[in-house]
Scaffold this motif. Sequence first.
Motif, PDB file in Angstrom:
ATOM      1  N   PHE A  97      54.638  23.542 -17.347  1.00  0.00           N
ATOM      2  CA  PHE A  97      53.682  24.277 -16.537  1.00  0.00           C
ATOM      3  C   PHE A  97      54.351  25.474 -15.890  1.00  0.00           C
ATOM      4  O   PHE A  97      53.761  26.550 -15.798  1.00  0.00           O
ATOM      5  CB  PHE A  97      53.056  23.378 -15.473  1.00  0.00           C
ATOM      6  CG  PHE A  97      51.950  24.041 -14.718  1.00  0.00           C
ATOM      7  CD1 PHE A  97      50.721  24.238 -15.305  1.00  0.00           C
ATOM      8  CD2 PHE A  97      52.150  24.501 -13.433  1.00  0.00           C
ATOM      9  CE1 PHE A  97      49.698  24.858 -14.622  1.00  0.00           C
ATOM     10  CE2 PHE A  97      51.133  25.114 -12.740  1.00  0.00           C
ATOM     11  CZ  PHE A  97      49.909  25.294 -13.341  1.00  0.00           C
ATOM     12  N   ILE A  98      55.611  25.314 -15.455  1.00  0.00           N
ATOM     13  CA  ILE A  98      56.342  26.433 -14.870  1.00  0.00           C
ATOM     14  C   ILE A  98      56.497  27.538 -15.897  1.00  0.00           C
ATOM     15  O   ILE A  98      56.341  28.718 -15.584  1.00  0.00           O
ATOM     16  CB  ILE A  98      57.726  25.975 -14.354  1.00  0.00           C
ATOM     17  CG1 ILE A  98      57.559  25.074 -13.132  1.00  0.00           C
ATOM     18  CG2 ILE A  98      58.580  27.167 -13.972  1.00  0.00           C
ATOM     19  CD1 ILE A  98      58.837  24.426 -12.677  1.00  0.00           C
ATOM     20  N   SER A  99      56.772  27.174 -17.141  1.00  0.00           N
ATOM     21  CA  SER A  99      56.932  28.195 -18.174  1.00  0.00           C
ATOM     22  C   SER A  99      55.613  28.910 -18.440  1.00  0.00           C
ATOM     23  O   SER A  99      55.605  30.105 -18.707  1.00  0.00           O
ATOM     24  CB  SER A  99      57.484  27.588 -19.450  1.00  0.00           C
ATOM     25  OG  SER A  99      56.554  26.687 -20.018  1.00  0.00           O
ATOM     26  N   VAL A 100      54.484  28.197 -18.346  1.00  0.00           N
ATOM     27  CA  VAL A 100      53.179  28.829 -18.533  1.00  0.00           C
ATOM     28  C   VAL A 100      52.933  29.836 -17.421  1.00  0.00           C
ATOM     29  O   VAL A 100      52.508  30.963 -17.666  1.00  0.00           O
ATOM     30  CB  VAL A 100      52.048  27.765 -18.567  1.00  0.00           C
ATOM     31  CG1 VAL A 100      50.688  28.418 -18.484  1.00  0.00           C
ATOM     32  CG2 VAL A 100      52.168  26.921 -19.812  1.00  0.00           C
ATOM     33  N   ILE A 101      53.226  29.442 -16.185  1.00  0.00           N
ATOM     34  CA  ILE A 101      53.041  30.356 -15.059  1.00  0.00           C
ATOM     35  C   ILE A 101      53.984  31.545 -15.189  1.00  0.00           C
ATOM     36  O   ILE A 101      53.595  32.682 -14.968  1.00  0.00           O
ATOM     37  CB  ILE A 101      53.258  29.634 -13.717  1.00  0.00           C
ATOM     38  CG1 ILE A 101      52.109  28.677 -13.452  1.00  0.00           C
ATOM     39  CG2 ILE A 101      53.326  30.632 -12.566  1.00  0.00           C
ATOM     40  CD1 ILE A 101      52.290  27.857 -12.201  1.00  0.00           C
ATOM     41  N   ASP A 128      40.386  22.809 -15.901  1.00  0.00           N
ATOM     42  CA  ASP A 128      40.404  22.369 -17.299  1.00  0.00           C
ATOM     43  C   ASP A 128      41.800  21.940 -17.734  1.00  0.00           C
ATOM     44  O   ASP A 128      41.959  20.941 -18.434  1.00  0.00           O
ATOM     45  CB  ASP A 128      39.894  23.492 -18.211  1.00  0.00           C
ATOM     46  CG  ASP A 128      38.416  23.767 -18.005  1.00  0.00           C
ATOM     47  OD1 ASP A 128      37.702  22.863 -17.503  1.00  0.00           O
ATOM     48  OD2 ASP A 128      37.976  24.889 -18.337  1.00  0.00           O
ATOM     49  N   GLN A 129      42.805  22.693 -17.312  1.00  0.00           N
ATOM     50  CA  GLN A 129      44.166  22.409 -17.731  1.00  0.00           C
ATOM     51  C   GLN A 129      44.682  21.087 -17.152  1.00  0.00           C
ATOM     52  O   GLN A 129      45.345  20.324 -17.835  1.00  0.00           O
ATOM     53  CB  GLN A 129      45.075  23.556 -17.288  1.00  0.00           C
ATOM     54  CG  GLN A 129      46.447  23.504 -17.855  1.00  0.00           C
ATOM     55  CD  GLN A 129      47.247  24.726 -17.452  1.00  0.00           C
ATOM     56  OE1 GLN A 129      47.006  25.325 -16.417  1.00  0.00           O
ATOM     57  NE2 GLN A 129      48.206  25.089 -18.280  1.00  0.00           N
ATOM     58  N   LEU A 130      44.338  20.800 -15.893  1.00  0.00           N
ATOM     59  CA  LEU A 130      44.822  19.582 -15.240  1.00  0.00           C
ATOM     60  C   LEU A 130      43.906  18.386 -15.454  1.00  0.00           C
ATOM     61  O   LEU A 130      44.239  17.268 -15.079  1.00  0.00           O
ATOM     62  CB  LEU A 130      45.001  19.824 -13.733  1.00  0.00           C
ATOM     63  CG  LEU A 130      46.063  20.836 -13.358  1.00  0.00           C
ATOM     64  CD1 LEU A 130      46.086  21.022 -11.858  1.00  0.00           C
ATOM     65  CD2 LEU A 130      47.425  20.392 -13.855  1.00  0.00           C
ATOM     66  N   ASP A 131      42.734  18.627 -16.045  1.00  0.00           N
ATOM     67  CA  ASP A 131      41.770  17.567 -16.331  1.00  0.00           C
ATOM     68  C   ASP A 131      41.367  16.828 -15.055  1.00  0.00           C
ATOM     69  O   ASP A 131      41.451  15.601 -14.963  1.00  0.00           O
ATOM     70  CB  ASP A 131      42.339  16.588 -17.364  1.00  0.00           C
ATOM     71  CG  ASP A 131      41.269  15.681 -17.930  1.00  0.00           C
ATOM     72  OD1 ASP A 131      40.110  16.129 -18.027  1.00  0.00           O
ATOM     73  OD2 ASP A 131      41.584  14.527 -18.248  1.00  0.00           O
ATOM     74  N   ILE A 132      40.929  17.613 -14.049  1.00  0.00           N
ATOM     75  CA  ILE A 132      40.406  17.031 -12.816  1.00  0.00           C
ATOM     76  C   ILE A 132      38.987  17.505 -12.618  1.00  0.00           C
ATOM     77  O   ILE A 132      38.558  18.513 -13.208  1.00  0.00           O
ATOM     78  CB  ILE A 132      41.277  17.389 -11.588  1.00  0.00           C
ATOM     79  CG1 ILE A 132      41.472  18.882 -11.455  1.00  0.00           C
ATOM     80  CG2 ILE A 132      42.618  16.707 -11.681  1.00  0.00           C
ATOM     81  CD1 ILE A 132      42.301  19.285 -10.250  1.00  0.00           C
ATOM     82  N   ARG A 133      38.249  16.768 -11.805  1.00  0.00           N
ATOM     83  CA  ARG A 133      36.847  17.096 -11.587  1.00  0.00           C
ATOM     84  C   ARG A 133      36.696  18.314 -10.704  1.00  0.00           C
ATOM     85  O   ARG A 133      37.529  18.597  -9.852  1.00  0.00           O
ATOM     86  CB  ARG A 133      36.122  15.928 -10.941  1.00  0.00           C
ATOM     87  CG  ARG A 133      35.885  14.775 -11.890  1.00  0.00           C
ATOM     88  CD  ARG A 133      35.131  13.702 -11.206  1.00  0.00           C
ATOM     89  NE  ARG A 133      36.112  12.930 -10.422  1.00  0.00           N
ATOM     90  CZ  ARG A 133      35.804  11.941  -9.608  1.00  0.00           C
ATOM     91  NH1 ARG A 133      34.558  11.596  -9.438  1.00  0.00           N
ATOM     92  NH2 ARG A 133      36.738  11.298  -8.960  1.00  0.00           N
ATOM     93  N   GLU A 134      35.587  19.012 -10.891  1.00  0.00           N
ATOM     94  CA  GLU A 134      35.297  20.182 -10.073  1.00  0.00           C
ATOM     95  C   GLU A 134      34.863  19.725  -8.681  1.00  0.00           C
ATOM     96  O   GLU A 134      34.251  18.678  -8.529  1.00  0.00           O
ATOM     97  CB  GLU A 134      34.181  20.994 -10.732  1.00  0.00           C
ATOM     98  CG  GLU A 134      33.963  22.330 -10.098  1.00  0.00           C
ATOM     99  CD  GLU A 134      33.049  23.205 -10.918  1.00  0.00           C
ATOM    100  OE1 GLU A 134      32.571  24.202 -10.364  1.00  0.00           O
ATOM    101  OE2 GLU A 134      32.812  22.897 -12.096  1.00  0.00           O
TER     102      GLU A 134
END
Length: 90
Positions: free
Chosen positions: A6-10, A80-86
């Motif tokens: 995730f750090i590399s994505v950021i 979406d990336q973390l798969d948590i509810r809105e």
Amino acid sequence: MVKNSFISVISQEENKENRGSVEFQVFSFTNKIRRLTSHLELHKKDYSSQIGLRKILEKRQRLLTYLSKKNRVHYKELIDQLDIRETKTR
């Protein structure tokens, strides 16, 4: 390992590691929440961990609310990336 990816994505998006960003904080809180949840499945009467979990959930909720008001597109991508509810809107 997940944290490093995730750090590399950021860092690819911003060309630097910005660990103070809202997105990174939400990501780290989500990891802590998942670890505490799995811990509490084994130790149901660990009330101190339950209190800590609630505090982390509240912090993440405040950050997600802030992000949804500031930048809705980043908010949707992160959800979406973390798969948590809105979050529920009032």
